[in-house]
Scaffold this motif. Structure first.
Motif, PDB file in Angstrom:
ATOM      1  N   TRP A 147      29.704   3.808  18.590  1.00  0.00           N
ATOM      2  CA  TRP A 147      28.394   3.511  17.980  1.00  0.00           C
ATOM      3  C   TRP A 147      27.219   3.967  19.053  1.00  0.00           C
ATOM      4  O   TRP A 147      27.624   3.220  20.258  1.00  0.00           O
ATOM      5  CB  TRP A 147      28.220   2.367  17.251  1.00  0.00           C
ATOM      6  CG  TRP A 147      28.820   1.946  16.241  1.00  0.00           C
ATOM      7  CD1 TRP A 147      28.568   2.268  14.632  1.00  0.00           C
ATOM      8  CD2 TRP A 147      30.108   1.065  15.952  1.00  0.00           C
ATOM      9  NE1 TRP A 147      29.358   1.854  13.925  1.00  0.00           N
ATOM     10  CE2 TRP A 147      30.522   1.028  14.443  1.00  0.00           C
ATOM     11  CE3 TRP A 147      30.926   0.492  16.958  1.00  0.00           C
ATOM     12  CZ2 TRP A 147      31.539   0.575  14.254  1.00  0.00           C
ATOM     13  CZ3 TRP A 147      32.224  -0.227  16.427  1.00  0.00           C
ATOM     14  CH2 TRP A 147      32.277   0.073  15.091  1.00  0.00           C
ATOM     15  N   LYS A 148      26.357   4.491  18.547  1.00  0.00           N
ATOM     16  CA  LYS A 148      25.199   4.838  19.448  1.00  0.00           C
ATOM     17  C   LYS A 148      24.308   3.479  19.917  1.00  0.00           C
ATOM     18  O   LYS A 148      23.903   3.661  20.961  1.00  0.00           O
ATOM     19  CB  LYS A 148      24.324   5.821  18.956  1.00  0.00           C
ATOM     20  CG  LYS A 148      24.888   7.229  19.130  1.00  0.00           C
ATOM     21  CD  LYS A 148      23.886   8.376  18.759  1.00  0.00           C
ATOM     22  CE  LYS A 148      24.394   9.761  18.813  1.00  0.00           C
ATOM     23  NZ  LYS A 148      23.380  10.793  18.502  1.00  0.00           N
ATOM     24  N   SER A 149      24.135   2.752  18.792  1.00  0.00           N
ATOM     25  CA  SER A 149      23.258   1.750  19.046  1.00  0.00           C
ATOM     26  C   SER A 149      24.041   0.325  18.911  1.00  0.00           C
ATOM     27  O   SER A 149      24.601  -0.085  17.897  1.00  0.00           O
ATOM     28  CB  SER A 149      22.033   1.811  17.963  1.00  0.00           C
ATOM     29  OG  SER A 149      21.443   0.526  18.005  1.00  0.00           O
ATOM     30  N   PRO A 150      23.895  -0.608  20.146  1.00  0.00           N
ATOM     31  CA  PRO A 150      24.359  -1.716  19.777  1.00  0.00           C
ATOM     32  C   PRO A 150      23.593  -2.625  18.698  1.00  0.00           C
ATOM     33  O   PRO A 150      24.146  -3.661  18.042  1.00  0.00           O
ATOM     34  CB  PRO A 150      24.244  -2.555  21.383  1.00  0.00           C
ATOM     35  CG  PRO A 150      24.245  -1.365  22.188  1.00  0.00           C
ATOM     36  CD  PRO A 150      23.440  -0.173  21.323  1.00  0.00           C
ATOM     37  N   GLN A 151      22.422  -2.344  18.707  1.00  0.00           N
ATOM     38  CA  GLN A 151      21.518  -3.214  17.467  1.00  0.00           C
ATOM     39  C   GLN A 151      22.147  -2.727  16.025  1.00  0.00           C
ATOM     40  O   GLN A 151      22.460  -3.756  15.292  1.00  0.00           O
ATOM     41  CB  GLN A 151      20.246  -2.429  17.648  1.00  0.00           C
ATOM     42  CG  GLN A 151      19.113  -3.510  16.642  1.00  0.00           C
ATOM     43  CD  GLN A 151      17.776  -2.886  16.600  1.00  0.00           C
ATOM     44  OE1 GLN A 151      17.341  -1.870  17.340  1.00  0.00           O
ATOM     45  NE2 GLN A 151      16.891  -3.651  15.867  1.00  0.00           N
ATOM     46  N   HIS A 152      22.390  -1.666  15.753  1.00  0.00           N
ATOM     47  CA  HIS A 152      23.232  -1.107  14.645  1.00  0.00           C
ATOM     48  C   HIS A 152      24.412  -1.882  14.315  1.00  0.00           C
ATOM     49  O   HIS A 152      24.809  -2.421  13.472  1.00  0.00           O
ATOM     50  CB  HIS A 152      23.535   0.423  14.481  1.00  0.00           C
ATOM     51  CG  HIS A 152      24.230   0.773  13.469  1.00  0.00           C
ATOM     52  ND1 HIS A 152      23.853   1.052  12.304  1.00  0.00           N
ATOM     53  CD2 HIS A 152      25.675   1.232  13.516  1.00  0.00           C
ATOM     54  CE1 HIS A 152      24.890   1.168  11.491  1.00  0.00           C
ATOM     55  NE2 HIS A 152      25.815   1.306  12.160  1.00  0.00           N
ATOM     56  N   VAL A 153      25.008  -2.149  15.438  1.00  0.00           N
ATOM     57  CA  VAL A 153      26.354  -2.747  15.598  1.00  0.00           C
ATOM     58  C   VAL A 153      26.260  -4.366  14.859  1.00  0.00           C
ATOM     59  O   VAL A 153      26.754  -4.963  14.290  1.00  0.00           O
ATOM     60  CB  VAL A 153      27.174  -2.831  16.755  1.00  0.00           C
ATOM     61  CG1 VAL A 153      28.400  -3.854  16.845  1.00  0.00           C
ATOM     62  CG2 VAL A 153      27.734  -1.493  16.983  1.00  0.00           C
ATOM     63  N   PHE A 154      25.312  -4.717  15.741  1.00  0.00           N
ATOM     64  CA  PHE A 154      24.927  -6.126  15.500  1.00  0.00           C
ATOM     65  C   PHE A 154      24.445  -6.429  14.122  1.00  0.00           C
ATOM     66  O   PHE A 154      24.758  -7.351  13.387  1.00  0.00           O
ATOM     67  CB  PHE A 154      23.781  -6.878  16.581  1.00  0.00           C
ATOM     68  CG  PHE A 154      23.498  -8.268  16.209  1.00  0.00           C
ATOM     69  CD1 PHE A 154      24.356  -9.468  16.616  1.00  0.00           C
ATOM     70  CD2 PHE A 154      22.397  -8.697  15.775  1.00  0.00           C
ATOM     71  CE1 PHE A 154      24.139 -10.599  16.827  1.00  0.00           C
ATOM     72  CE2 PHE A 154      22.167  -9.853  15.609  1.00  0.00           C
ATOM     73  CZ  PHE A 154      22.944 -10.940  16.196  1.00  0.00           C
ATOM     74  N   GLN A 155      23.495  -5.672  13.626  1.00  0.00           N
ATOM     75  CA  GLN A 155      22.923  -5.694  12.326  1.00  0.00           C
ATOM     76  C   GLN A 155      23.793  -5.602  11.243  1.00  0.00           C
ATOM     77  O   GLN A 155      23.767  -6.086  10.133  1.00  0.00           O
ATOM     78  CB  GLN A 155      21.662  -4.798  12.303  1.00  0.00           C
ATOM     79  CG  GLN A 155      20.455  -5.305  12.896  1.00  0.00           C
ATOM     80  CD  GLN A 155      19.335  -4.331  12.880  1.00  0.00           C
ATOM     81  OE1 GLN A 155      19.527  -3.211  12.501  1.00  0.00           O
ATOM     82  NE2 GLN A 155      18.152  -4.611  13.382  1.00  0.00           N
ATOM     83  N   THR A 156      24.950  -4.420  11.368  1.00  0.00           N
ATOM     84  CA  THR A 156      25.575  -4.140  10.319  1.00  0.00           C
ATOM     85  C   THR A 156      26.949  -4.989  10.214  1.00  0.00           C
ATOM     86  O   THR A 156      27.449  -5.348   9.176  1.00  0.00           O
ATOM     87  CB  THR A 156      25.891  -2.709  10.592  1.00  0.00           C
ATOM     88  OG1 THR A 156      24.829  -1.970  10.459  1.00  0.00           O
ATOM     89  CG2 THR A 156      26.930  -2.256   9.282  1.00  0.00           C
ATOM     90  N   TYR A 157      27.477  -5.376  11.493  1.00  0.00           N
ATOM     91  CA  TYR A 157      28.748  -5.935  11.417  1.00  0.00           C
ATOM     92  C   TYR A 157      28.628  -7.520  11.872  1.00  0.00           C
ATOM     93  O   TYR A 157      29.698  -8.013  12.028  1.00  0.00           O
ATOM     94  CB  TYR A 157      29.683  -5.177  12.292  1.00  0.00           C
ATOM     95  CG  TYR A 157      29.836  -3.735  11.990  1.00  0.00           C
ATOM     96  CD1 TYR A 157      30.591  -3.350  10.748  1.00  0.00           C
ATOM     97  CD2 TYR A 157      29.365  -2.629  12.492  1.00  0.00           C
ATOM     98  CE1 TYR A 157      30.629  -2.207  10.517  1.00  0.00           C
ATOM     99  CE2 TYR A 157      29.155  -1.384  12.144  1.00  0.00           C
ATOM    100  CZ  TYR A 157      29.987  -1.175  11.251  1.00  0.00           C
ATOM    101  OH  TYR A 157      30.156   0.267  10.795  1.00  0.00           O
ATOM    102  N   GLY A 158      27.360  -8.087  12.339  1.00  0.00           N
ATOM    103  CA  GLY A 158      27.437  -9.184  12.691  1.00  0.00           C
ATOM    104  C   GLY A 158      27.373 -10.280  11.681  1.00  0.00           C
ATOM    105  O   GLY A 158      26.335 -11.087  11.716  1.00  0.00           O
ATOM    106  N   HIS A 159      28.345 -10.504  10.872  1.00  0.00           N
ATOM    107  CA  HIS A 159      28.430 -11.285   9.818  1.00  0.00           C
ATOM    108  C   HIS A 159      28.417 -12.883  10.288  1.00  0.00           C
ATOM    109  O   HIS A 159      29.183 -13.145  11.428  1.00  0.00           O
ATOM    110  CB  HIS A 159      29.569 -11.381   9.026  1.00  0.00           C
ATOM    111  CG  HIS A 159      29.755  -9.843   8.254  1.00  0.00           C
ATOM    112  ND1 HIS A 159      28.493  -9.377   7.639  1.00  0.00           N
ATOM    113  CD2 HIS A 159      30.586  -9.066   8.370  1.00  0.00           C
ATOM    114  CE1 HIS A 159      28.929  -8.098   7.284  1.00  0.00           C
ATOM    115  NE2 HIS A 159      30.126  -7.755   7.590  1.00  0.00           N
TER     116      HIS A 159
END
Length: 337
Positions: A293-305
């Motif tokens: 993934w390019k963005s850690p923020q995207h990972v957190f927002q999308t997958y950080g359930h």
């Protein structure tokens, strides 16, 4: 020297210099009147570009050729190429791109319109802008309503593998344990795999780069158990694309113990990769690097359930000693069972 016509066979060709540029090519016609009109329009276009800048004559079709020649991702590009064709890039505004998305996909979701039209159109134009041929284009995306997606778990994957053939089972395992997208997974060749080093080269189609991923022991075993000749250029999982793998995937979801579980998709495996690592305490920066993934923020927002067990707040008052005793108690309970 202005453009002059000459015949090569039955077709008229042209050559000469316009606005300091040497030009040579075919008019594509055997009719002299049509050929004369062709070179007249070509001369006008060259002078306009000379006086007003290259952006005044750059068409989307020309920009798309430059984009393809740079070996950029061509996913969803063909449909927007057919839509814009010879439209001048200078005439394409943000509102026009949004309208194109609605026209091409009248019943599609906002996410589909963004992904299939806005992203590729913007990518082509902004690549030309980087070459100083036009201005950059910013387009506001359609608002996407986020839906909570169910990630797979390692237990789900193991059940799937028990009900699938070795190729499909290994594919499922691969996506979950490397975070690969299905398109990236089915494109893996035997030359990309090193079982001894437990590594695999994944070509990241969405971001146009590559990453060398680690393969956990369970994945090494799953791939090692795939039978057949392993020619370097052959695909590991045998499927030509996601479309050929999907029918077989759906068949497995209707078999045995899988019928008792929630039917999940290819992407749920990548989803499970990120979610599981986050829940095990791996930071988003590391997860984004491991999964491409390019963005850690995207990972957190999308997958950080959020975890469902509300008792997790007990750790706020735990000392290290209490935490160790709790972990030891859990281990003893499992071994006793």
């Amino acid at each position: 020297m202005p453009l002059t016509l000459y015949k090569r066979g039955k077709i008229y060709h042209y050559r000469g210099t316009v606005a300091g540029r040497r030009l040579r090519g075919s008019t594509g016609t055997a009719k002299k009147a049509a050929a004369e009109r062709f070179i007249s329009e070509l001369e006008d276009k060259q002078w306009k570009g000379h006086f007003d800048g290259p952006g005044s004559v750059l068409t989307f079709a020309q920009a798309a050729i430059l984009y393809r020649n740079a070996q950029k991702s061509t996913r969803f590009l063909e449909s927007v190429e057919n839509y814009w064709r010879d439209t001048l890039v200078a005439d394409i505004k943000a509102g026009h791109v949004q309208k194109a998305a609605i026209t091409l996909y009248p019943r599609a979701s906002a996410a589909t319109r963004n992904r299939h039209v806005i992203v590729p159109t913007q990518a082509v134009i902004n690549h030309a802008a980087e070459l100083e041929l036009c201005s950059h284009l910013k387009v506001k995306r359609f608002v996407v309503v986020s839906k909570k997606k169910t990630p797979v778990t390692w237990q789900w994957v193991q059940t799937f593998m028990a009900n699938a053939n070795p190729h499909l089972g290994a594919l499922c395992c691969f996506m979950f344990l490397t975070g690969a997208r299905v398109g990236e997974a089915v494109d893996v060749r035997w030359e990309d795999v090193d079982l001894a080093k437990a590594t695999v080269l994944i070509r990241e189609t969405k971001v146009g780069s590559e990453r060398l991923a680690h393969m956990p022991p369970a994945l090494v075993v799953a791939i090692a158990n795939i039978e057949g000749e392993r020619l370097p250029e052959e695909k590991v999982f045998k499927y030509s694309s996601r479309d050929t793998a999907k029918p077989q995937w759906n068949k497995v979801l209707r078999r045995g113990e899988m019928k008792k579980l929630k039917p999940l998709t290819f992407h749920s495996c990548r989803h499970g990769f990120a979610t599981t690592l986050l829940h095990k305490g791996v930071d988003p920066i590391t997860v984004s690097k491991l999964g491409g993934w390019k963005s850690p923020q995207h990972v957190f927002q999308t997958y950080g359930h959020a975890k469902e067990d509300v008792r997790i707040v007990n750790i706020l008052t735990d000392t290290q000693e209490e935490h160790d005793k709790s972990a030891e108690g859990d281990y003893n309970a499992k071994t006793a069972g």
